[in-house]
Motif scaffolding. Structure first.
Motif, mmCIF file in Angstrom:
data_model
loop_
_atom_site.group_PDB
_atom_site.id
_atom_site.type_symbol
_atom_site.label_atom_id
_atom_site.label_comp_id
_atom_site.label_asym_id
_atom_site.label_seq_id
_atom_site.Cartn_x
_atom_site.Cartn_y
_atom_site.Cartn_z
ATOM 1 N N MET A 36 0.769 -1.180 0.033
ATOM 2 C CA MET A 36 -0.030 0.006 0.009
ATOM 3 C C MET A 36 0.782 1.237 -0.025
ATOM 4 N N ARG A 37 1.771 1.239 1.007
ATOM 5 C CA ARG A 37 2.978 2.339 0.738
ATOM 6 C C ARG A 37 3.228 2.641 -0.543
ATOM 7 N N ALA A 38 3.658 1.676 -1.232
ATOM 8 C CA ALA A 38 4.256 1.838 -2.569
ATOM 9 C C ALA A 38 3.375 2.538 -3.598
ATOM 10 N N ALA A 39 2.242 2.598 -3.341
ATOM 11 C CA ALA A 39 1.114 3.287 -4.164
ATOM 12 C C ALA A 39 0.834 4.868 -4.022
ATOM 13 N N PHE A 40 1.307 4.976 -2.441
ATOM 14 C CA PHE A 40 1.123 6.509 -2.343
ATOM 15 C C PHE A 40 2.412 7.339 -2.129
ATOM 16 N N HIS A 41 2.315 8.826 -2.473
ATOM 17 C CA HIS A 41 3.570 9.625 -2.302
ATOM 18 C C HIS A 41 3.529 9.803 -0.510
ATOM 19 N N PRO A 42 4.673 9.887 -0.297
ATOM 20 C CA PRO A 42 4.902 9.640 1.446
ATOM 21 C C PRO A 42 3.935 10.961 1.844
ATOM 22 N N GLY A 43 3.759 12.229 1.228
ATOM 23 C CA GLY A 43 2.920 13.309 1.622
ATOM 24 C C GLY A 43 1.565 13.135 1.529
ATOM 25 N N ALA A 44 1.055 11.921 1.204
ATOM 26 C CA ALA A 44 -0.461 11.910 0.896
ATOM 27 C C ALA A 44 -1.074 12.264 1.965
ATOM 28 N N ILE A 45 -2.327 12.705 1.729
ATOM 29 C CA ILE A 45 -3.391 12.866 2.990
ATOM 30 C C ILE A 45 -4.596 12.105 2.650
ATOM 31 N N ILE A 46 -5.199 11.365 3.564
ATOM 32 C CA ILE A 46 -6.347 10.461 3.103
ATOM 33 C C ILE A 46 -7.524 11.010 4.037
ATOM 34 N N ARG A 47 -8.785 11.282 3.444
ATOM 35 C CA ARG A 47 -9.889 11.912 4.109
ATOM 36 C C ARG A 47 -11.131 11.194 3.987
ATOM 37 N N THR A 48 -11.896 11.125 5.039
ATOM 38 C CA THR A 48 -13.285 10.555 4.881
ATOM 39 C C THR A 48 -14.074 11.551 5.956
ATOM 40 N N THR A 49 -15.346 11.200 6.030
ATOM 41 C CA THR A 49 -16.220 11.347 6.838
ATOM 42 C C THR A 49 -16.690 10.423 7.732
ATOM 43 N N ILE A 50 -17.036 10.560 9.164
ATOM 44 C CA ILE A 50 -17.408 9.765 10.045
ATOM 45 C C ILE A 50 -18.228 10.627 10.955
ATOM 46 N N ASP A 51 -19.724 10.174 11.031
ATOM 47 C CA ASP A 51 -20.609 10.714 11.670
ATOM 48 C C ASP A 51 -20.840 12.256 11.228
ATOM 49 N N GLY A 52 -20.568 12.534 9.901
ATOM 50 C CA GLY A 52 -20.736 13.861 9.322
ATOM 51 C C GLY A 52 -19.493 14.814 9.595
#
Length: 126
Positions: A36-52
């Protein structure tokens, strides 16, 4: 009609993008953090919503979180992808027994390799 050189470059770009997407899609179901790490740029940000509410993680935090999960049977799939020059986007989904994640990626080609620079994710209950 496209010149042959454009067609060859297009095929190479498709293959390169799919390699990156597959590092994520094949790594995530088995919790292969290094793949998984190989797929991302080291500075990548991951976002989602939880409970709005917006939740976000830097890549190391996200991978640490994934590493704590339990392996579950699932079906990974590339829904779509496109690119222009050195930027692209993709939609993938990973379907589990009772829910699916729909992920939208922004990608960039850096040093000759496509990498995910950010991810937004939605959890859909089935």
């Amino acid at each position: 009609m496209e010149p042959l050189s454009t067609q060859v470059n297009s095929a190479a770009e498709k293959q390169s993008i799919l390699l990156t997407l597959n590092d994520y899609l094949q790594g995530r179901p088995v919790l292969d953090i290094e793949r998984m790490r190989a797929a991302f740029h080291p500075g990548a940000i991951i976002r989602t919503t939880i409970d709005g509410k917006l939740r976000q993680w830097a890549l190391p935090e996200y991978l640490d979180l994934v590493a704590t999960l339990t392996v579950q049977e699932c079906q990974p799939e590339v829904v779509s992808y496109s690119w222009d020059g050195d930027t692209g986007s993709a939609v993938v989904q990973i379907t589990f027994a009772t829910f699916r994640f729909i992920d939208r990626f922004n990608l960039m080609k850096l040093d000759g390799k496509w990498v995910i620079v950010d991810k937004v994710s939605y959890r859909q209950e089935l």
